[in-house]
Design a protein around this motif. Structure first.
Motif, PDB file in Angstrom:
ATOM      1  N   GLU A   1      -8.967  -6.195   1.639  1.00 17.27           N
ATOM      2  CA  GLU A   1      -8.464  -5.498   2.826  1.00 17.27           C
ATOM      3  C   GLU A   1      -9.397  -5.640   4.027  1.00 17.27           C
TER       4      GLU A   1
ATOM      5  N   LYS B   1       0.821  -1.214   0.000  1.00  9.89           N
ATOM      6  CA  LYS B   1       0.000   0.000   0.000  1.00  9.89           C
ATOM      7  C   LYS B   1       0.859   1.270   0.000  1.00  9.89           C
TER       8      LYS B   1
ATOM      9  N   LYS C   1      -6.771  -4.847  -3.369  1.00 11.49           N
ATOM     10  CA  LYS C   1      -6.829  -4.248  -2.031  1.00 11.49           C
ATOM     11  C   LYS C   1      -8.275  -3.984  -1.608  1.00 11.49           C
TER      12      LYS C   1
END
Length: 283
Positions: free
Chosen positions: A152, A133, A148
């Motif tokens: 995430e 990230k 992501k």
């Protein structure tokens, strides 16, 4: 169109070299061919149990992952030794040994240690995601952004339950092994303080210290590439045969012990039908 004379010469040279290598391979392998056959049968037996008989379907995913990795290593060991690349097989044997030791440690306290092993994947994935990230090579990549956004949230939720079970940049077994060393009845306080929590200590605690000492000094010097023909000719047949016998016997032993862990575990948990496989050996 005329053929290039260099290509014609190269083709003839290549054919002769192939014949020469085949003769050298046959000469090399003659003293340990039966042992290579035993290794192939041990591999086939493990593959049969895992994929044909589905014996380990109800085992934890961590066990199946370790056994699958061991099968890949054994296949490479068989292939490299068969074609005469004994030096190149050393590091693969070490990889197989590491997989075996990890399973032997898990088996000391199977359910608790297997959970440490399996949950470490979540821990590692979370930290890899956090690292990416902040990495310019990743954070603006549309594929990474999509990945992501999808993973995430669920990953963060899983991570919150297990984050205290691991140390960043340490192996999955760091905390349970630290606790085991701390409470070990046969170690003095001085010895406990001197112990590093690493793979060498994992080998000691699982009774594999002697094998560690044998494998690591010898394999660490083998991390270079050699041409096939040179490798075949670089040692006497007797010398190489002795090395191969040791490596192949060890590979058979490590894989068979990993199978025994799975079979015994299945029998202990009510799968008595697995008992019929226990007597099959290929050493």
């Amino acid at each position: 169109m005329e053929r290039n004379p260099i290509l014609e010469q190269l083709e003839e040279y290549s054919d002769n070299l192939e014949k020469e290598i085949a003769v050298l391979q046959e000469k090399r392998c003659i003293s340990y061919k039966p042992l290579l056959e035993s290794l192939k049968k041990q591999y086939a037996f493990a593959h049969f149990l895992m994929y044909e008989e589905s014996v380990f379907d109800t085992m934890p995913q961590g066990y199946k992952t370790l056994l699958s990795k061991a099968l890949s290593d054994v296949l490479v060991i068989h292939s490299t030794v068969t074609i005469g690349c004994v030096t190149q097989s050393y590091n693969i044997v070490r990889s197989l040994f590491e997989t075996y030791v990890n399973l032997m440690y898990i088996n000391k306290n199977f359910e608790a240690n297997m959970k440490y092993y399996e949950d470490y994947t979540i821990f590692a994935q979370y930290h890899k995601l956090e690292e990416h990230k902040n990495d310019p090579d990743y954070k603006y990549d549309p594929y990474f952004i999509q990945f992501k956004n999808r993973t995430e949230g669920p990953l963060q939720e899983k991570y919150s339950f297990i984050e205290n079970n691991y140390k960043e940049r340490k192996d999955w077994y760091f905390i349970p092994l630290s606790e085991e060393i701390k409470n070990h009845p046969d170690l003095t306080d001085r010895e406990k303080k001197k112990k590093n929590i690493n793979f060498k200590t994992l080998c000691e605690i699982t009774g594999n210290e002697k094998m560690y000492q044998k494998l690591y000094p010898s394999t660490s010097n083998a991390a270079y590439s050699t041409s096939l023909a040179h490798n075949l000719q670089s040692q006497s047949v007797a010398s190489q045969a002795g090395t191969v016998i040791s490596l192949v016997n060890l590979s058979i032993h490590l894989l068979s012990q990993m199978l025994l862990v799975g079979l015994n575990r299945q029998i202990e948990t009510g799968h008595e039908e697995c008992e019929k496989y226990l007597e099959i050996r290929f050493a």
